[in-house]
Write a protein that holds these residues in place. Sequence first.
Motif, PDB file in Angstrom:
ATOM      1  N   ALA A  49      25.041 -56.619 -48.898  1.00  0.00           N
ATOM      2  CA  ALA A  49      26.366 -56.706 -48.296  1.00  0.00           C
ATOM      3  C   ALA A  49      26.940 -58.102 -48.514  1.00  0.00           C
ATOM      4  O   ALA A  49      26.197 -59.075 -48.664  1.00  0.00           O
ATOM      5  N   GLN A  62      23.946 -60.722 -48.040  1.00  0.00           N
ATOM      6  CA  GLN A  62      22.849 -60.367 -47.138  1.00  0.00           C
ATOM      7  C   GLN A  62      22.118 -59.139 -47.660  1.00  0.00           C
ATOM      8  O   GLN A  62      22.740 -58.169 -48.083  1.00  0.00           O
ATOM      9  N   TYR A 100      19.682 -55.893 -46.941  1.00  0.00           N
ATOM     10  CA  TYR A 100      19.364 -55.059 -45.784  1.00  0.00           C
ATOM     11  C   TYR A 100      18.439 -53.901 -46.150  1.00  0.00           C
ATOM     12  O   TYR A 100      18.394 -52.876 -45.463  1.00  0.00           O
ATOM     13  N   ASN A 101      17.664 -54.078 -47.213  1.00  0.00           N
ATOM     14  CA  ASN A 101      16.720 -53.017 -47.595  1.00  0.00           C
ATOM     15  C   ASN A 101      15.585 -52.892 -46.599  1.00  0.00           C
ATOM     16  O   ASN A 101      15.028 -51.804 -46.387  1.00  0.00           O
ATOM     17  N   SER A 102      15.203 -54.007 -45.987  1.00  0.00           N
ATOM     18  CA  SER A 102      14.162 -54.021 -44.972  1.00  0.00           C
ATOM     19  C   SER A 102      14.214 -55.366 -44.265  1.00  0.00           C
ATOM     20  O   SER A 102      14.779 -56.333 -44.787  1.00  0.00           O
ATOM     21  N   ALA A 103      13.614 -55.432 -43.077  1.00  0.00           N
ATOM     22  CA  ALA A 103      13.576 -56.691 -42.343  1.00  0.00           C
ATOM     23  C   ALA A 103      12.631 -57.664 -43.047  1.00  0.00           C
ATOM     24  O   ALA A 103      11.636 -57.233 -43.640  1.00  0.00           O
ATOM     25  N   PRO A 104      12.892 -58.964 -43.001  1.00  0.00           N
ATOM     26  CA  PRO A 104      14.033 -59.623 -42.379  1.00  0.00           C
ATOM     27  C   PRO A 104      15.313 -59.485 -43.206  1.00  0.00           C
ATOM     28  O   PRO A 104      15.251 -59.491 -44.432  1.00  0.00           O
ATOM     29  N   TYR A 105      16.438 -59.355 -42.524  1.00  0.00           N
ATOM     30  CA  TYR A 105      17.736 -59.104 -43.167  1.00  0.00           C
ATOM     31  C   TYR A 105      18.390 -60.439 -43.520  1.00  0.00           C
ATOM     32  O   TYR A 105      19.382 -60.839 -42.943  1.00  0.00           O
ATOM     33  N   PHE A 111      20.231 -63.682 -45.051  1.00  0.00           N
ATOM     34  CA  PHE A 111      21.516 -64.056 -45.631  1.00  0.00           C
ATOM     35  C   PHE A 111      21.305 -65.118 -46.714  1.00  0.00           C
ATOM     36  O   PHE A 111      20.347 -65.912 -46.650  1.00  0.00           O
ATOM     37  N   LEU A 151      24.611 -68.386 -41.615  1.00  0.00           N
ATOM     38  CA  LEU A 151      24.211 -67.269 -40.760  1.00  0.00           C
ATOM     39  C   LEU A 151      22.707 -67.046 -40.847  1.00  0.00           C
ATOM     40  O   LEU A 151      22.124 -67.093 -41.940  1.00  0.00           O
ATOM     41  N   TRP A 181      19.897 -64.179 -39.481  1.00  0.00           N
ATOM     42  CA  TRP A 181      19.566 -62.957 -38.764  1.00  0.00           C
ATOM     43  C   TRP A 181      18.451 -63.246 -37.765  1.00  0.00           C
ATOM     44  O   TRP A 181      17.490 -63.948 -38.068  1.00  0.00           O
ATOM     45  N   TYR A 214      12.836 -55.375 -34.744  1.00  0.00           N
ATOM     46  CA  TYR A 214      12.425 -56.380 -35.709  1.00  0.00           C
ATOM     47  C   TYR A 214      12.955 -57.737 -35.257  1.00  0.00           C
ATOM     48  O   TYR A 214      14.060 -57.833 -34.726  1.00  0.00           O
ATOM     49  N   ASP A 240      18.111 -50.412 -41.303  1.00  0.00           N
ATOM     50  CA  ASP A 240      18.346 -50.936 -42.650  1.00  0.00           C
ATOM     51  C   ASP A 240      19.753 -50.632 -43.157  1.00  0.00           C
ATOM     52  O   ASP A 240      19.942 -49.852 -44.093  1.00  0.00           O
ATOM     53  N   TYR A 241      20.741 -51.250 -42.528  1.00  0.00           N
ATOM     54  CA  TYR A 241      22.136 -51.063 -42.908  1.00  0.00           C
ATOM     55  C   TYR A 241      22.900 -52.363 -42.715  1.00  0.00           C
ATOM     56  O   TYR A 241      22.383 -53.317 -42.141  1.00  0.00           O
ATOM     57  N   TRP A 242      24.134 -52.389 -43.136  1.00  0.00           N
ATOM     58  CA  TRP A 242      24.980 -53.559 -42.990  1.00  0.00           C
ATOM     59  C   TRP A 242      25.426 -53.700 -41.535  1.00  0.00           C
ATOM     60  O   TRP A 242      25.140 -52.836 -40.697  1.00  0.00           O
ATOM     61  N   PHE A 243      26.101 -54.822 -41.233  1.00  0.00           N
ATOM     62  CA  PHE A 243      26.535 -55.108 -39.878  1.00  0.00           C
ATOM     63  C   PHE A 243      28.063 -55.148 -39.819  1.00  0.00           C
ATOM     64  O   PHE A 243      28.700 -55.933 -40.508  1.00  0.00           O
TER      65      PHE A 243
END
Lengths: 107, 121
Positions: free
Chosen positions: A34, A89, A91-96, A98, B45, B47, B59, B105-108
Amino acid sequence: DIQMTQSPSSLSASVGDRVTITCRASQGINYYLAWYQQKPGRVPQLLIYAASTLQSGVPSRFSGSGSGTDFTLTISSLQPEDVATYYCQKYNSAPYTFGQGTKLEIK
Amino acid sequence: EVQVVESGGGLVQPGGSLRLSCAASGFTFSSYAMTWVRQAPGKGLEWVSAMSGSGDRTYHADSVKGRFTISRDNSKNTLYLQMNSLRAEDTAIYYCAKGGSYYVDYWFDPWGQGTLVTVSS
């Protein structure tokens, strides 16, 4: 953990210029990327998700491309209101994670 | 209108605790994952934590693991972040954001206006 690296860290361009920002993942993340825009003093806003899908309401001069490890955000014709810091960023898996951000200014 | 509004920030001493809240409206809260993201003054930023729609998956970033706990009350449409053992480096604006799906597992989008946490003696 996968690291996200943006380049450049800052850039200055003229109104009407085509601007490209790059984001590289240290490992493949498919298309789970993203892009966010944060204008000075404002809250981050989603621009693009799934690497290339434009969020509703975002001007069509913004576009995204890439998959795997290399991604780009392109502004086809820079406008004064595009002054902001841009973040990618994963977002496939944690940690997400940036990217560190790219600060875009008008020349 | 989809909206998330944070509260609970403030000044706290090192080693202290604080609980942030995020009130959601305009969408079916239990159907979406939620997340916390922070931004230190003048920095990028970071997370922090995320939770699935039902709360069965959580998580945390390594930087807060063991000190911060994310939770949610779907009956109150509210997300929480319990922050313990706070350090100076936790000083930041904390943003709450809605996930793009029930799963994490998605955008924000969207993000709230943020709440400032200052850790200082």
